[in-house]
Design an enzyme around this catalytic site. Structure first.
Site, mmCIF file in Angstrom:
data_model
loop_
_atom_site.group_PDB
_atom_site.id
_atom_site.type_symbol
_atom_site.label_atom_id
_atom_site.label_comp_id
_atom_site.label_asym_id
_atom_site.label_seq_id
_atom_site.Cartn_x
_atom_site.Cartn_y
_atom_site.Cartn_z
ATOM 1 N N HIS A 53 0.654 -1.069 -0.085
ATOM 2 C CA HIS A 53 0.088 0.102 0.052
ATOM 3 C C HIS A 53 1.002 0.950 0.030
ATOM 4 O O HIS A 53 1.239 1.291 1.112
ATOM 5 C CB HIS A 53 -1.228 -0.088 1.087
ATOM 6 C CG HIS A 53 -2.144 -1.187 1.192
ATOM 7 N ND1 HIS A 53 -2.540 -1.139 0.228
ATOM 8 C CD2 HIS A 53 -2.284 -2.277 2.165
ATOM 9 C CE1 HIS A 53 -2.983 -2.610 0.489
ATOM 10 N NE2 HIS A 53 -3.533 -2.985 1.328
ATOM 11 N N PHE A 237 -12.476 -6.517 11.896
ATOM 12 C CA PHE A 237 -12.406 -5.271 12.345
ATOM 13 C C PHE A 237 -14.328 -4.882 11.416
ATOM 14 O O PHE A 237 -13.881 -5.054 9.845
ATOM 15 C CB PHE A 237 -11.527 -3.659 11.776
ATOM 16 C CG PHE A 237 -10.430 -4.567 11.832
ATOM 17 C CD1 PHE A 237 -9.282 -4.006 10.514
ATOM 18 C CD2 PHE A 237 -9.629 -4.215 13.133
ATOM 19 C CE1 PHE A 237 -7.960 -4.392 10.905
ATOM 20 C CE2 PHE A 237 -8.374 -5.127 13.208
ATOM 21 C CZ PHE A 237 -7.554 -4.580 12.303
ATOM 22 N N ASP A 239 -17.001 -3.832 9.585
ATOM 23 C CA ASP A 239 -16.891 -2.860 8.357
ATOM 24 C C ASP A 239 -18.153 -3.277 8.181
ATOM 25 O O ASP A 239 -18.896 -3.996 7.816
ATOM 26 C CB ASP A 239 -15.399 -2.282 8.052
ATOM 27 C CG ASP A 239 -15.302 -3.867 6.950
ATOM 28 O OD1 ASP A 239 -15.274 -3.162 5.861
ATOM 29 O OD2 ASP A 239 -15.785 -4.357 7.383
ATOM 30 N N ASP A 314 -8.187 -10.108 7.844
ATOM 31 C CA ASP A 314 -8.475 -9.130 8.050
ATOM 32 C C ASP A 314 -8.445 -8.490 6.656
ATOM 33 O O ASP A 314 -9.086 -7.917 5.892
ATOM 34 C CB ASP A 314 -9.273 -8.469 9.166
ATOM 35 C CG ASP A 314 -10.319 -7.482 8.812
ATOM 36 O OD1 ASP A 314 -9.228 -5.778 7.862
ATOM 37 O OD2 ASP A 314 -11.442 -6.710 9.095
ATOM 38 N N TYR A 315 -6.977 -7.891 7.205
ATOM 39 C CA TYR A 315 -6.371 -6.983 5.802
ATOM 40 C C TYR A 315 -6.881 -7.269 4.316
ATOM 41 O O TYR A 315 -6.610 -6.906 3.365
ATOM 42 C CB TYR A 315 -4.945 -6.891 6.029
ATOM 43 C CG TYR A 315 -4.158 -5.588 7.172
ATOM 44 C CD1 TYR A 315 -3.314 -5.741 7.915
ATOM 45 C CD2 TYR A 315 -6.152 -4.938 7.794
ATOM 46 C CE1 TYR A 315 -2.837 -5.000 8.792
ATOM 47 C CE2 TYR A 315 -4.833 -4.263 8.423
ATOM 48 C CZ TYR A 315 -3.399 -3.592 8.804
ATOM 49 O OH TYR A 315 -3.816 -3.290 10.257
ATOM 50 N N ASP A 319 -8.426 -6.197 0.975
ATOM 51 C CA ASP A 319 -7.965 -6.082 0.073
ATOM 52 C C ASP A 319 -8.803 -6.468 -0.777
ATOM 53 O O ASP A 319 -8.604 -6.154 -2.182
ATOM 54 C CB ASP A 319 -6.173 -6.002 0.604
ATOM 55 C CG ASP A 319 -5.736 -5.506 0.929
ATOM 56 O OD1 ASP A 319 -4.398 -5.788 1.577
ATOM 57 O OD2 ASP A 319 -6.430 -4.325 1.038
HETATM 58 N N1 LIG Z 1 -12.281 -4.634 8.057
HETATM 59 C C1 LIG Z 1 -11.449 -3.482 7.222
HETATM 60 N N2 LIG Z 1 -12.155 -1.771 7.217
HETATM 61 C C2 LIG Z 1 -11.562 -1.344 6.493
HETATM 62 C C3 LIG Z 1 -9.550 -2.336 6.509
HETATM 63 C C4 LIG Z 1 -9.794 -0.422 6.106
HETATM 64 C C5 LIG Z 1 -8.417 0.285 5.299
HETATM 65 N N3 LIG Z 1 -7.070 -0.623 5.764
HETATM 66 C C6 LIG Z 1 -5.989 -1.076 5.246
HETATM 67 C C7 LIG Z 1 -5.058 0.270 5.535
HETATM 68 C C8 LIG Z 1 -3.586 -0.678 5.206
HETATM 69 C C9 LIG Z 1 -3.956 -2.328 5.505
HETATM 70 O O1 LIG Z 1 -3.308 -2.824 4.149
HETATM 71 C C10 LIG Z 1 -5.549 -1.987 4.982
HETATM 72 O O2 LIG Z 1 -5.520 -2.362 4.144
HETATM 73 C C11 LIG Z 1 -10.539 0.352 5.794
HETATM 74 N N4 LIG Z 1 -11.466 -0.803 7.156
HETATM 75 C C12 LIG Z 1 -12.956 -0.201 6.307
HETATM 76 O O3 LIG Z 1 -13.622 -0.545 4.885
HETATM 77 C C13 LIG Z 1 -14.518 0.920 5.133
HETATM 78 C C14 LIG Z 1 -14.286 1.367 3.332
HETATM 79 O O4 LIG Z 1 -14.215 0.682 2.303
HETATM 80 P P1 LIG Z 1 -14.168 1.043 0.977
HETATM 81 O O5 LIG Z 1 -15.776 2.179 0.161
HETATM 82 O O6 LIG Z 1 -14.198 -0.245 -0.009
HETATM 83 O O7 LIG Z 1 -12.886 2.123 1.200
HETATM 84 C C15 LIG Z 1 -14.536 1.711 6.147
HETATM 85 O O8 LIG Z 1 -16.063 1.212 6.858
HETATM 86 C C16 LIG Z 1 -13.342 1.668 6.635
HETATM 87 O O9 LIG Z 1 -13.203 1.951 7.917
HETATM 88 C C17 LIG Z 1 -9.000 -2.834 6.683
HETATM 89 O O10 LIG Z 1 -8.524 -3.055 6.491
HETATM 90 N N5 LIG Z 1 -10.252 -3.963 6.672
#
Ligand SMILES: Nc1nc2c(c(CN[C@H]3C=C[C@H](O)[C@@H]3O)cn2[C@@H]2O[C@H](COP(=O)(O)O)[C@@H](O)[C@H]2O)c(=O)[nH]1
Length: 341
Positions: A53, A237, A239, A314-315, A319
């Protein structure tokens, strides 16, 4: 808080009493098998957070920790009414949407000399200044701008009062325990208190507090102040993207009535029974996937560089959802407008 269930306990309780959301055992195994093939790859390790990233900090210093803190303080509710009209942020030749539009906007501000990751700045930043920092390249602004402004002021003031203006000081008060840090975050910062009720019990998902611990572990590369001995106690997490990808992969199923509601784009309010069931079952589903994956790895004698935990799953799944947006078009995500995820 008395009688408050932890996220893991909350998820188990919700999954056992859910009426409109179900975990599919076969789907859980198929997701575990998908992840088994990746177990020794570059994705399922703490280094992927930076390697995969480009917007994430390269450094593992105090400034990088404070970048993570302000990002996760604003890490909520990026979805737009119509996906074809949404907030977009152009940065260094690329265009970013959703969560990444927030990261791009923060990095753009720093390039412009705006100290947006400094508590002394965002504790008193004005609404107009926040609108400028988070400005979109389209006519659709980032959702909940006023709430983001209020939370920046509130959080900045507390960070100055309690932690001399640096989140690293908060991390250093956690004795390298992820659970202690999680509790310190929710005790200190009100906007992180992602708690609600279900079947008469007080439950917590703590989505932003848990991802803050996870991203702090990641930006510090699991070393030094970020070497949390109990990092594997952090769950996925809850979301709005993970449920969508878990349904797409067949590990989670919705009742016909709920699916119909989501396909119509109906909003679910924060704490609504079906919204809680979606979040709780998703969380519990990833815990089951992790258990199944670790079992498969043991049988296969698979060795990995570090422990596979729910954060890395989760990550990876988040992704995956980003990379398979087209394939997932037919699967609705649930629409809840709130400051918690
Ligand atoms: N479960 C979970 N939810 C996550 C993330 C992340 C960002 N983490 C990344 C950053 C560095 C790491 O490498 C992760 O890849 C954002 N969110 C949530 O998603 C939603 C946004 O989605 P969209 O509208 O598609 O952009 C929003 O609720 C946001 O709070 C995660 O990792 N896991």
């Amino acid at each position: 808080m008395d009688g408050l269930l932890t996220p893991r306990e909350s998820a188990k309780f919700v999954a056992e009493n859910s009426r409109d959301v179900f975990i599919d055992g076969g789907g859980v195994r198929r997701v575990a098998e998908l992840l088994l093939a990746k177990a020794s790859g570059p994705e399922l390790r703490v280094g992927a957070w930076k390697a995969l990233h480009e917007l994430n900090p390269r450094a593992a210093d105090e400034a990088a920790v404070n970048w993570v803190f302000v990002i996760d303080t604003l890490n909520f509710s990026f979805w737009s009414e119509h996906d074809e009209h949404k907030c977009l942020v152009g940065y260094r030749g690329s265009t970013y949407s959703g969560y990444w539009s927030l990261c791009a906007a923060v990095n753009r501000a720093l390039d412009e000399g705006i100290p947006i990751t400094s508590a002394s700045y965002y504790a008193t930043v004005t609404l107009d200044q926040v609108r400028h920092v988070l400005r979109s390249d389209t006519d659709i602004p980032m959702p909940l701008i006023e709430e983001r402004h209020r939370i920046l002021n509130e959080t900045g003031k507390i960070l100055l009062e309690k932690f001399e203006g640096s989140f690293l000081n908060c991390v250093r008060k956690s004795d390298k325990s992820a659970q202690k840090l999680l509790n310190l975050i929710v005790e200190s910062f009100p906007s992180y208190r992602d708690v609600t009720q279900f079947e008469g019990k007080r439950i917590s998902f703590y989505k932003r507090a848990q991802i803050l611990v996870a991203d702090t572990w990641s930006v510090l590369e699991g070393k030094g102040d970020g070497c949390f001995k109990d990092i594997s106690s952090i769950t996925m997490f809850a979301d709005y993207r993970l449920p969508q990808v878990l349904v797409h992969l067949g590990a989670l199923k919705y009742s016909d009535a709920l699916l119909e509601k989501l396909l119509k784009g109906e909003m679910l309010s924060y704490g609504n029974r079906q919204e809680v069931e979606i979040r709780g079952c998703s969380l519990w589903c990833v815990e089951l996937v992790r258990d199944c994956l670790l079992e498969l790895m043991k049988k296969k004698g698979e060795k990995t560089s570090g422990e596979i935990n729910s954060i890395l799953l989760d990550y990876y799944l988040w992704d995956y959802a980003r990379d398979h947006r087209e394939d997932m078009k037919g699967i609705p995500f649930h629409r809840t407008r709130c400051i918690y995820y």
